[in-house]
Scaffold this motif. Structure first.
Motif, PDB file in Angstrom:
ATOM      1  N   VAL A 113      36.507  38.724  33.954  1.00  0.00           N
ATOM      2  CA  VAL A 113      36.231  37.803  32.863  1.00  0.00           C
ATOM      3  C   VAL A 113      36.470  36.391  33.380  1.00  0.00           C
ATOM      4  O   VAL A 113      37.259  36.190  34.292  1.00  0.00           O
ATOM      5  CB  VAL A 113      37.116  38.087  31.630  1.00  0.00           C
ATOM      6  N   PRO A 114      35.782  35.401  32.836  1.00  0.00           N
ATOM      7  CA  PRO A 114      35.938  34.033  33.334  1.00  0.00           C
ATOM      8  C   PRO A 114      37.376  33.554  33.235  1.00  0.00           C
ATOM      9  O   PRO A 114      38.069  33.828  32.255  1.00  0.00           O
ATOM     10  CB  PRO A 114      35.006  33.212  32.439  1.00  0.00           C
ATOM     11  N   GLU A 115      37.833  32.858  34.237  1.00  0.00           N
ATOM     12  CA  GLU A 115      39.174  32.287  34.242  1.00  0.00           C
ATOM     13  C   GLU A 115      39.159  30.951  33.514  1.00  0.00           C
ATOM     14  O   GLU A 115      38.169  30.238  33.496  1.00  0.00           O
ATOM     15  CB  GLU A 115      39.664  32.088  35.682  1.00  0.00           C
ATOM     16  N   GLY A 124      27.014  44.036  23.263  1.00  0.00           N
ATOM     17  CA  GLY A 124      27.173  45.436  23.641  1.00  0.00           C
ATOM     18  C   GLY A 124      26.227  45.910  24.723  1.00  0.00           C
ATOM     19  O   GLY A 124      26.492  46.930  25.355  1.00  0.00           O
ATOM     20  N   SER A 125      25.134  45.198  24.976  1.00  0.00           N
ATOM     21  CA  SER A 125      24.181  45.601  26.014  1.00  0.00           C
ATOM     22  C   SER A 125      24.462  44.928  27.352  1.00  0.00           C
ATOM     23  O   SER A 125      23.663  45.079  28.281  1.00  0.00           O
ATOM     24  CB  SER A 125      22.760  45.262  25.567  1.00  0.00           C
ATOM     25  N   ALA A 300      31.815  42.288  41.474  1.00  0.00           N
ATOM     26  CA  ALA A 300      31.828  40.824  41.506  1.00  0.00           C
ATOM     27  C   ALA A 300      31.252  40.203  40.249  1.00  0.00           C
ATOM     28  O   ALA A 300      31.293  38.989  40.091  1.00  0.00           O
ATOM     29  CB  ALA A 300      31.052  40.320  42.729  1.00  0.00           C
ATOM     30  N   CYS A 301      30.695  41.009  39.352  1.00  0.00           N
ATOM     31  CA  CYS A 301      30.087  40.472  38.144  1.00  0.00           C
ATOM     32  C   CYS A 301      31.163  39.974  37.178  1.00  0.00           C
ATOM     33  O   CYS A 301      32.244  40.542  37.083  1.00  0.00           O
ATOM     34  CB  CYS A 301      29.239  41.527  37.437  1.00  0.00           C
ATOM     35  N   THR A 302      30.839  38.942  36.477  1.00  0.00           N
ATOM     36  CA  THR A 302      31.728  38.383  35.462  1.00  0.00           C
ATOM     37  C   THR A 302      31.053  38.517  34.107  1.00  0.00           C
ATOM     38  O   THR A 302      29.906  38.124  33.940  1.00  0.00           O
ATOM     39  CB  THR A 302      32.023  36.902  35.762  1.00  0.00           C
ATOM     40  N   GLY A 307      26.316  37.588  26.792  1.00  0.00           N
ATOM     41  CA  GLY A 307      25.731  38.910  26.895  1.00  0.00           C
ATOM     42  C   GLY A 307      25.095  39.185  28.229  1.00  0.00           C
ATOM     43  O   GLY A 307      24.197  40.009  28.327  1.00  0.00           O
ATOM     44  N   SER A 308      25.518  38.487  29.289  1.00  0.00           N
ATOM     45  CA  SER A 308      24.958  38.695  30.611  1.00  0.00           C
ATOM     46  C   SER A 308      26.078  38.829  31.619  1.00  0.00           C
ATOM     47  O   SER A 308      27.188  38.377  31.392  1.00  0.00           O
ATOM     48  CB  SER A 308      24.038  37.532  30.995  1.00  0.00           C
TER      49      SER A 308
END
Length: 403
Positions: A113-115, A124-125, A300-302, A307-308
């Protein structure tokens, strides 16, 4: 001998008067008794109301150690603000059913999650919000159906809490998708107590097996069969229970349902850290590789609130994108040590403003032509731009200066 007590003979009129007086006195006594009873009832009611007010004030001034459960939609006092921390494997208080979590489910690494800011809502998608094992559902849906439909009273309470018709509980459960959370999620949970569903606020730990609906929202917690709904509007409160090692209140996420029905979810394979596309309403038997994978690695995804899933800024192995060239500037020509750079234009436009340093100077000793020079293409003759004026005579020759 006569008795000293003489009997007084009463007339019928006197008897009637005495009887009426007695009746009047009796009615007065009855009215007074009724008034006393009413006064006593009012006094008792006031005492009970005062005791209730004192109890509410006492609850508002102290913290409760319970779960704050109550019926959905009815706000309670301080206990309703408690938020229960529910670990992934524990059934929790007042479960509806036994656990239906499959033993083959593996724990998933938490999503990033972003810091520096709180992420309150994620659609939800969003790819990477959920995880699971390829071709294996995180929950045994058919067992969940059997456990609920086998108890009519429990099924009725479950349907009321989930907001579905009682007769459609089985079909509704079969239309959900078994996955696992990859982030701590705030929800409204429901326990089964006294034959009814009791609502409470809760945070579900990363790795919790849930059933998700066609809008991407978690609807059932499989460790206890508890129906889930969106959290209460006020997201504050005191966390109760044992927090897990990675618990951070600032990184708790609320799942926002999508505006339209989604046909599949892009989740993370907990086995080999790859992307999986799982059709909604399936048990994982139709899992496949996504036709278009997200642009970042699952680890590595945040998760963004929009919703992305975006690449984390600290990813070292992603090449830096070239700086865009402003539209008003031409791209720089590549350096070529062997010669000039090739001209990218095959037919360049004539320069209307030539450099005077590159143009040949006229020879002052040449004899002027009788015909005026023709103007360049596209330009007006000088006489049309300026009015004619007298031109002084020019000398035919120049005198040389003596040294």
């Amino acid at each position: 001998m006569r008795s000293p007590l003489r009997r007084t003979r009463r007339t019928p009129t006197a008897l009637r008067e005495e009887t009426a007086a007695l009746r009047k006195e009796t009615a007065g006594l009855q009215g007074r008794a009724t008034g006393l009873r009413e006064e006593s009832r009012l006094r008792d009611g006031a005492l009970i109301a005062g005791a209730a007010v004192v109890s509410v004030l006492a609850l508002a001034g102290c913290s409760s150690g319970g779960t704050g459960a109550g019926s959905a939609g009815l706000p309670l006092a301080a206990p309703a603000q408690d938020v229960l921390l529910q670990s992934a494997a524990a059934p929790g208080p007042d479960p509806f059913t036994a656990s239906t979590v499959r033993n083959t489910t593996r724990p998933s690494e938490p999503a990033e999650v972003p810091e520096g800011r709180q992420v309150r809502e994620v659609t939800g998608s969003t790819p990477g919000l959920y995880g699971g094992t390829r071709a294996v559902g995180s929950c045994d849906v058919e067992r969940q159906v059997s456990l609920l439909t086998g108890d009519a009273k429990k099924a009725r309470a479950f349907a009321e809490a989930a907001g579905v018709p009682e007769a459609g509980v089985a079909d509704w459960l079969r239309g959900l998708t078994p996955v696992a959370l990859r982030v701590d999620v705030r929800v409204t949970g429901h326990g089964y107590r006294g034959g009814r569903a009791a609502a409470h606020q809760a945070v579900l730990q990363t790795g919790t097996a849930v059933l998700v609906d066609q809008y991407g929202s978690p609807r059932v917690r499989c460790a206890g069969g508890n129906p889930l709904r969106a959290p209460a509007a006020g997201r504050g409160g005191v966390h109760v229970g044992v927090p897990w090692d990675a618990f951070d209140p600032d990184h708790v996420v609320v799942v926002r349902p999508t505006g339209t029905v989604v046909t599949s979810l892009v989740i993370v394979n907990a086995t080999d850290r790859t992307w999986i596309e799982r059709r909604t309403g399936s048990d994982g038997e139709e899992d496949r590789k996504p036709a278009v994978e997200p642009s970042c690695d699952p680890d590595a995804c945040t998760l963004e609130g929009s919703g992305s899933a975006t690449p984390a800024p600290s990813t070292p192995d992603r090449p830096a994108s070239p700086e865009p060239v402003p539209p008003s500037q031409d791209p720089p020509a590549p350096e070529d040590p062997t010669g000039p750079a090739p001209d990218p234009y095959t037919e360049p436009d004539p320069d209307p403003y030539p450099d005077p340093s590159t143009e040949p100077l006229p020879d002052p000793f040449d004899e002027p032509s009788d015909e005026p020079p023709a103007p360049p293409d596209g330009e007006l003759p000088p006489e049309e731009l300026f009015p004619p004026e007298a031109v002084p005579d020019q000398p035919e020759t120049f005198e040389a200066f003596e040294g």
